[in-house]
Design a protein around this motif. Structure first.
Motif, short mmCIF file in Angstrom:
data_model
loop_
_atom_site.label_atom_id
_atom_site.label_comp_id
_atom_site.label_asym_id
_atom_site.label_seq_id
_atom_site.Cartn_x
_atom_site.Cartn_y
_atom_site.Cartn_z
N ALA A 148 0.87 -1.17 0.00
CA ALA A 148 0.00 0.00 0.00
C ALA A 148 0.91 1.22 0.00
CB ALA A 148 -0.92 -0.01 1.21
N LEU A 149 1.20 1.73 -1.18
CA LEU A 149 2.15 2.81 -1.35
C LEU A 149 1.49 4.16 -1.07
CD1 LEU A 149 3.92 1.62 -4.62
CD2 LEU A 149 4.71 1.33 -2.27
N VAL A 150 2.26 5.06 -0.47
CA VAL A 150 1.77 6.38 -0.11
C VAL A 150 2.82 7.41 -0.53
CG1 VAL A 150 0.83 7.81 1.74
CG2 VAL A 150 0.72 5.31 1.93
N ASN A 151 2.35 8.56 -0.97
CA ASN A 151 3.28 9.65 -1.25
C ASN A 151 2.56 10.98 -1.11
OD1 ASN A 151 5.60 11.03 -1.93
ND2 ASN A 151 5.62 10.41 -4.07
N ALA A 152 3.32 12.00 -0.75
CA ALA A 152 2.79 13.36 -0.67
C ALA A 152 3.02 14.05 -2.01
CB ALA A 152 3.48 14.13 0.45
N LEU A 153 1.96 14.55 -2.62
CA LEU A 153 2.05 15.23 -3.91
C LEU A 153 2.00 16.73 -3.66
CD1 LEU A 153 -0.35 13.05 -6.10
CD2 LEU A 153 1.96 12.55 -5.28
N ARG A 154 3.13 17.39 -3.90
CA ARG A 154 3.24 18.81 -3.58
C ARG A 154 3.68 19.68 -4.75
NH1 ARG A 154 3.31 19.87 1.90
NH2 ARG A 154 4.62 21.72 1.65
N VAL A 155 4.46 19.15 -5.66
CA VAL A 155 5.05 19.97 -6.72
C VAL A 155 4.03 20.22 -7.83
CG1 VAL A 155 7.00 20.21 -8.29
CG2 VAL A 155 7.27 18.91 -6.17
#
Length: 417
Positions: A148-155
């Motif tokens: 269960a992959l997670v990432n913060a999308l900011r750019v």
């Protein structure tokens, strides 16, 4: 639990999920009971490195996401190693994370980078609960069964990296009991394989607030656009994510506050990012050095009648690479342990360690290329891939110019008359 051999877990031909999501099922109102997370298999790291390396060139060449590699990391219990003890996880610290990312980076840095984003997310939650409790419980329950992959999308295209300042163009509009999220995120590492995305956005209120809106990858209105055509880390699939009126439940937001109300930069989170990613790229450099030493033993020029490894010039060059990488690895490991021990100075020094460590990694691979010459830059030689990958270390936050500027200002302030 008993671990399967890492080599048996990687299946390059496995079916990939669709990039455009289907209509999501409604999440249950009550979070599921927490299932047991896999135990991290640190002893199996060398075998896992070798298994990832066996397919890294193929994924790089095809720019295809390494689903099999991520599955292997999950089966080894490494993808959830930093889940906090109070959430039923192993509670691994930064020193263990540095060890993990160094090994994964030596095998396939794209797998390592995607893994890093998930490890950093769990580590931040272990330090200070950030997610809504029910949502995080669902994430952990799924993580016990599958990656269960997670990432913060900011750019964003216009904003660039948010650490340079500015508000996101991605907007959240209140619509009754939910938010409606619209915008575009770029350089979204692992986009097509993410389960959850922490989308940094601003509200459309008269006085905007900013925060991370927790979006499931199968949300209606979310599309991954395959824009990633990069020199290095091609298999990371850091594509664009488009959000077109994506519905987010009203309470499914973390850290929503006025801009700057968080009190500034989280130095511990910065240390995790700096040291973890530096370890990853030092792993790339180690693999390049390993290939070089093997080549120098095997290559026997006719005029010499002996392996290149017997020449003092090559011995000294390899020695310089070895000493440089040893020093950088020891620095990163020592600072990681100090951060785990709660030493404030260690967190502050981690950005400088990233500068030193990534420069050491880049320099080592560049030196290997120079020793081999023209053949090192052919697509049949793995050194060109290691060079392309290690150069990506320069673009991660914090970047060298901001680190050195801040360090110089601090030093000058200390010595002001």
């Amino acid at each position: 639990m008993t671990q399967q051999p890492a080599q048996q877990l990687i299946q390059p031909g496995a079916q990939q999920p669709p990039v455009t999501p289907a209509v999501p099922p409604a999440p249950p109102a009550v979070p599921p009971a927490l299932a047991a997370l896999p135990t991290p298999d640190f002893d199996g790291l060398p075998a896992l490195t070798a298994a990832l390396a066996a397919h890294a060139e193929q994924h790089d060449r095809e720019a295809s996401f390494p689903y099999g590699g991520i599955e292997a990391v999950h089966r080894a219990g490494l993808l959830t190693a930093t889940v906090g003890a109070r959430s039923g996880g192993p509670g691994s610290g930064l020193a263990d994370t540095v060890r993990i990312l160094g090994a994964l980076g030596a095998g396939d840095p794209a797998v390592a980078l995607v893994t890093a984003m998930t490890l950093f997310t769990h580590a931040a939650e272990a330090r200070t609960p950030y997610w809504p409790a029910e949502v995080y419980a669902h994430l952990l329950a799924e993580s016990a069964e599958r990656p269960a992959l997670v990432n913060a999308l900011r750019v964003e295209p216009d904003l660039g990296t948010p650490v340079r300042g500015g508000l996101p163009a991605t907007v959240a509009r209140r619509r009754g009991e939910h938010w409606e999220l619209t915008g575009r995120k770029i350089f979204s590492t692992g986009a097509e394989a993410l389960r959850w995305m922490l989308v940094w956005a601003r509200t459309d209120e008269p006085e905007p607030r900013v925060g991370s809106f927790l979006v499931r990858s199968d949300a209606v209105g979310l599309t991954v656009e395959r824009t990633w055509n990069h020199l290095g880390l091609r298999a990371s699939r850091s594509d664009d994510v488009l959000l077109d009126a994506v519905r987010v439940p009203y309470g499914q937001v973390a850290g929503l506050a006025r801009p700057g109300a968080d009190g500034g930069r989280d130095t511990v989170a910065g240390a995790w990012n700096s040291l973890g990613l530096t370890a990853l790229y030092l792993g790339v450099a180690r693999t390049a050095l390993e290939w070089l030493t093997g080549f120098l033993h095997e290559r026997v020029p006719t005029a010499l009648g002996a392996p290149l490894a017997s020449l003092p010039r090559f011995q000294a060059a390899v020695g310089e690479m070895e000493v440089t990488l040893d020093g950088a690895e020891r620095l990163v490991t020592a600072l990681a342990r100090a951060v785990d021990a709660g030493e404030p100075a260690a967190a502050e020094q981690s950005a400088g360690a990233k500068v030193l460590g990534t420069r050491a990694a880049i320099g080592a691979v560049e030196q290997a290329v120079a020793l081999i010459g023209n053949n090192a830059l052919t697509y049949d030689n793995p050194l060109q891939r290691h060079l392309r990958n290690v150069l990506c270390s320069r673009i991660h936050t914090p970047q060298d110019d901001t680190v050195l500027l801040a360090a110089g200002q601090r030093a000058l302030l200390r010595t002001r008359p």
